[in-house]
Each structure stands twice: as structure tokens, then as C-alpha cells.
Scaffold this motif. Structure first.
Motif, PDB file in Angstrom:
ATOM      1  N   MET A   1      13.075 -57.585  24.006  1.00  0.00           N
ATOM      2  CA  MET A   1      12.223 -56.399  24.050  1.00  0.00           C
ATOM      3  C   MET A   1      11.251 -56.476  25.229  1.00  0.00           C
ATOM      4  SD  MET A   1       9.936 -54.773  20.966  1.00  0.00           S
ATOM      5  CE  MET A   1       8.804 -56.168  20.846  1.00  0.00           C
ATOM      6  N   LEU A   2      10.602 -57.619  25.421  1.00  0.00           N
ATOM      7  CA  LEU A   2       9.663 -57.751  26.526  1.00  0.00           C
ATOM      8  C   LEU A   2      10.388 -57.673  27.867  1.00  0.00           C
ATOM      9  CD1 LEU A   2       6.894 -58.227  27.719  1.00  0.00           C
ATOM     10  CD2 LEU A   2       7.216 -60.687  27.374  1.00  0.00           C
ATOM     11  N   ASP A   3      11.519 -58.360  27.997  1.00  0.00           N
ATOM     12  CA  ASP A   3      12.282 -58.315  29.244  1.00  0.00           C
ATOM     13  C   ASP A   3      12.685 -56.885  29.589  1.00  0.00           C
ATOM     14  OD1 ASP A   3      12.097 -61.033  29.557  1.00  0.00           O
ATOM     15  OD2 ASP A   3      14.149 -61.469  28.933  1.00  0.00           O
ATOM     16  N   SER A   4      13.099 -56.130  28.576  1.00  0.00           N
ATOM     17  CA  SER A   4      13.536 -54.756  28.797  1.00  0.00           C
ATOM     18  C   SER A   4      12.384 -53.874  29.258  1.00  0.00           C
ATOM     19  CB  SER A   4      14.158 -54.191  27.514  1.00  0.00           C
ATOM     20  OG  SER A   4      14.640 -52.881  27.713  1.00  0.00           O
ATOM     21  N   LEU A   5      11.233 -54.026  28.636  1.00  0.00           N
ATOM     22  CA  LEU A   5      10.057 -53.231  29.009  1.00  0.00           C
ATOM     23  C   LEU A   5       9.585 -53.556  30.426  1.00  0.00           C
ATOM     24  CD1 LEU A   5       8.134 -53.406  25.617  1.00  0.00           C
ATOM     25  CD2 LEU A   5       9.081 -51.336  26.660  1.00  0.00           C
ATOM     26  N   ILE A   6       9.659 -54.831  30.795  1.00  0.00           N
ATOM     27  CA  ILE A   6       9.295 -55.217  32.163  1.00  0.00           C
ATOM     28  C   ILE A   6      10.322 -54.688  33.157  1.00  0.00           C
ATOM     29  CG2 ILE A   6       9.036 -57.182  33.737  1.00  0.00           C
ATOM     30  CD1 ILE A   6       7.774 -58.748  31.440  1.00  0.00           C
ATOM     31  N   GLY A   7      11.611 -54.798  32.800  1.00  0.00           N
ATOM     32  CA  GLY A   7      12.668 -54.313  33.677  1.00  0.00           C
ATOM     33  C   GLY A   7      12.592 -52.815  33.924  1.00  0.00           C
TER      34      GLY A   7
ATOM     35  N   GLU B   1      19.877 -52.138  14.144  1.00  0.00           N
ATOM     36  CA  GLU B   1      20.206 -53.015  15.253  1.00  0.00           C
ATOM     37  C   GLU B   1      20.758 -52.208  16.427  1.00  0.00           C
ATOM     38  OE1 GLU B   1      21.912 -57.443  15.712  1.00  0.00           O
ATOM     39  OE2 GLU B   1      23.049 -56.142  14.375  1.00  0.00           O
ATOM     40  N   LYS B   2      21.623 -51.241  16.121  1.00  0.00           N
ATOM     41  CA  LYS B   2      22.185 -50.386  17.168  1.00  0.00           C
ATOM     42  C   LYS B   2      21.070 -49.622  17.889  1.00  0.00           C
ATOM     43  CE  LYS B   2      25.673 -46.759  17.872  1.00  0.00           C
ATOM     44  NZ  LYS B   2      24.833 -45.722  18.459  1.00  0.00           N
ATOM     45  N   ALA B   3      20.134 -49.073  17.115  1.00  0.00           N
ATOM     46  CA  ALA B   3      19.026 -48.320  17.705  1.00  0.00           C
ATOM     47  C   ALA B   3      18.139 -49.236  18.548  1.00  0.00           C
ATOM     48  CB  ALA B   3      18.208 -47.647  16.603  1.00  0.00           C
ATOM     49  N   PHE B   4      17.866 -50.443  18.043  1.00  0.00           N
ATOM     50  CA  PHE B   4      17.022 -51.394  18.780  1.00  0.00           C
ATOM     51  C   PHE B   4      17.668 -51.786  20.106  1.00  0.00           C
ATOM     52  CE2 PHE B   4      15.830 -55.694  19.977  1.00  0.00           C
ATOM     53  CZ  PHE B   4      14.451 -55.666  19.901  1.00  0.00           C
ATOM     54  N   LEU B   5      18.950 -52.096  20.086  1.00  0.00           N
ATOM     55  CA  LEU B   5      19.630 -52.537  21.301  1.00  0.00           C
ATOM     56  C   LEU B   5      19.724 -51.410  22.327  1.00  0.00           C
ATOM     57  CD1 LEU B   5      22.488 -54.722  19.756  1.00  0.00           C
ATOM     58  CD2 LEU B   5      20.291 -55.477  20.700  1.00  0.00           C
ATOM     59  N   GLU B   6      19.847 -50.183  21.844  1.00  0.00           N
ATOM     60  CA  GLU B   6      19.866 -49.054  22.767  1.00  0.00           C
ATOM     61  C   GLU B   6      18.473 -48.782  23.338  1.00  0.00           C
ATOM     62  OE1 GLU B   6      21.436 -45.841  20.478  1.00  0.00           O
ATOM     63  OE2 GLU B   6      23.543 -46.473  20.733  1.00  0.00           O
ATOM     64  N   LEU B   7      17.464 -48.994  22.523  1.00  0.00           N
ATOM     65  CA  LEU B   7      16.098 -48.765  22.960  1.00  0.00           C
ATOM     66  C   LEU B   7      15.630 -49.809  23.963  1.00  0.00           C
ATOM     67  CD1 LEU B   7      13.683 -46.853  22.367  1.00  0.00           C
ATOM     68  CD2 LEU B   7      12.946 -48.492  20.614  1.00  0.00           C
ATOM     69  N   PHE B   8      16.133 -51.036  23.807  1.00  0.00           N
ATOM     70  CA  PHE B   8      15.731 -52.139  24.697  1.00  0.00           C
ATOM     71  C   PHE B   8      16.968 -52.805  25.294  1.00  0.00           C
ATOM     72  CE2 PHE B   8      12.456 -51.823  21.345  1.00  0.00           C
ATOM     73  CZ  PHE B   8      11.382 -51.465  22.142  1.00  0.00           C
ATOM     74  N   PRO B   9      17.609 -52.134  26.250  1.00  0.00           N
ATOM     75  CA  PRO B   9      18.796 -52.738  26.885  1.00  0.00           C
ATOM     76  C   PRO B   9      18.402 -53.910  27.766  1.00  0.00           C
ATOM     77  CG  PRO B   9      18.158 -50.733  28.038  1.00  0.00           C
ATOM     78  CD  PRO B   9      17.277 -50.827  26.824  1.00  0.00           C
ATOM     79  N   ARG B  10      19.326 -54.819  27.948  1.00  0.00           N
ATOM     80  CA  ARG B  10      19.061 -55.970  28.831  1.00  0.00           C
ATOM     81  C   ARG B  10      19.145 -55.522  30.293  1.00  0.00           C
ATOM     82  NH1 ARG B  10      18.461 -60.672  26.205  1.00  0.00           N
ATOM     83  NH2 ARG B  10      19.553 -61.036  24.245  1.00  0.00           N
TER      84      ARG B  10
END
Length: 227
Positions: free
Chosen positions: A125-131, A218-227
Motif C-alpha cells: 500500500m505504501l509503495d503504491s501510494l509513493i509510486g 482482496e481484489k478491490a485492495f489489489l486494484e486500489l494499490f497496484p504494484r
């Protein structure tokens, strides 16, 4: 050491195995009774009461009374951050108290770290927000929410104005003991974990720090915070 902060006192409070077990139990963010903490530490209630008094006097715990019962919790965010950092330090040097059990993969995937999400999903989540440039680094350990980040969290239903009113930092890093990288702490980290639970995306396992995501969550979380 003759001058400066007394780290020896803090070290002695955390260093006792029974007290360490009680502090770790409170890393789930829930307030527990002396009886519950005694069970976690494997000691008698009388002995637990003595340990709890020392931890409270040392500023690590706070207690509140509700009727005839007393409940203990970590006194502030900094205590949780300190404990998580110590766990990471110990894990990085192979200093574990027992072999990983069946719950270990679940804890490594997603767990509660005092009041925010930790584990692989917390780091993701943090990596995605920074990215996405919605959070930016502001120094070695400090984070700042960008204008794009503010728009993003408000679109999720998080009250940014309320986060600003808090005396706590909105964003801050917390060293993840299992990933050995940083996840998101601060009032935003807490608000996001609360959001996931309120939406029904995830729930806490009983008697554990593990957080279980539902398949749709989980699907919603992964879509919300992609790598």
C-alpha cells in the motif's frame, strides 16, 4: 550513560520475557484486561499486575476503568512503532522465540500493527501510494501527503480535515518486522485500515493480529494499490 535519555530503563522494561509477551499482545491495538495479559504471558494474575504497574509507570502502557474491570493498552503510537522496529531488528538477525507456525504466513501477508496495516499488504500500500506520487518522502523517515493524495483519500470517504486536526502525523513510516521495509503508519494508516474493515473487505482474526481479506475485498485492495 550519565546524561541524556535513559534507554537502559526502557530496555529493562521491554527485556523481561513476560512483559515482552504482554506488550506484543497489545500490538493488536485492542485493550486487554490483566487476566487476559497474564494468560498471554503465561504468569499468574498477581505477577502480571506487578509487571503492568511497572510498564504503566514507565510510560509504555495506559489503563482505563470500565465498571469493575481495568483495561490496558499501549500508551501511544510511538510505543507500537518502537516495538515493531525491535521485532524487525530481531527477525533480521534470526532471533526468534519459536519456529513459524500455521498462522505465520497470514501474519506476514496482512496484520494489525497497533492501529494500522502491516505485512506484505501494508508495504504494498505504501509503495503504491509513493509510486502514484500521492505520498512523497520528506526526509529519511518522514512522509507527506501530496495534493493528489488528498484528493485520492477524500474520494475513498476519508475525512482529510479530521486527519489534520489530529496531533499525530498524518503519514509516517513504520519498519515492518516481516518485510523489513516500511509500511504506512500515522492517522492515515489507521484511517485506511478502518476503511477496509468498515467496507467488509477485511476482518481481524480472533485472538490474532492477522487480517483476513475476503475474495472481493482482496481484489478491490489489489486494484486500489497496484504494484
Amino acid at each position: 550513560m550519565k546524561e541524556g535519555p535513559d534507554i537502559a530503563l526502557i530496555g529493562s522494561l521491554i527485556g523481561d520475557p513476560a512483559r515482552a509477551n504482554m506488550l506484543t499482545a497489545l500490538m493488536g491495538g485492542q485493550a486487554l484486561t490483566p487476566t487476559e495479559l497474564a494468560a498471554q504471558a503465561g504468569i499468574t494474575l498477581q505477577t502480571a499486575s506487578s509487571h503492568l504497574a511497572k510498564l504503566e509507570a514507565g510510560g509504555l502502557l495506559t489503563q482505563r476503568k470500565q465498571g469493575r474491570h481495568r483495561y490496558y493498552a499501549l500508551s501511544e503510537d510511538e510505543v507500537g512503532l518502537m516495538l515493531e522496529s525491535l521485532m524487525g531488528f530481531a527477525a533480521g538477525r534470526g532471533l526468534t522465540r519459536s519456529r513459524p507456525g500455521p498462522k505465520d504466513p497470514a501474519l506476514r501477508k496482512a496484520r494489525v500493527c497497533y492501529n494500522h496495516l502491516a505485512g506484505d499488504y501494508g508495504v504494498r500500500m505504501l509503495d503504491s501510494l509513493i509510486g502514484a506520487r500521492q505520498i512523497e518522502t520528506a526526509g529519511e523517515d518522514d512522509l507527506a501527503l501530496t495534493d493528489a493524495g488528498r484528493v485520492r483519500i477524500e474520494s475513498l470517504g476519508i475525512d482529510y480535515a479530521a486527519l489534520r486536526k489530529s496531533r499525530r502525523p498524518i503519514c509516517r513510516t513504520c519498519l515492518d518486522w516481516s518485510e523489513r521495509r516500511s509500511h504506512l503508519a500515522g492517522s492515515l494508516g489507521e484511517a485506511l485500515l478502518t476503511l477496509f474493515i468498515d467496507k467488509g473487505w477485511a476482518k481481524r482474526e480472533q485472538n490474532s493480529r492477522a487480517v483476513r481479506f475476503t475474495a472481493p475485498g482482496e481484489k478491490a485492495f489489489l486494484e486500489l494499490f497496484p504494484r
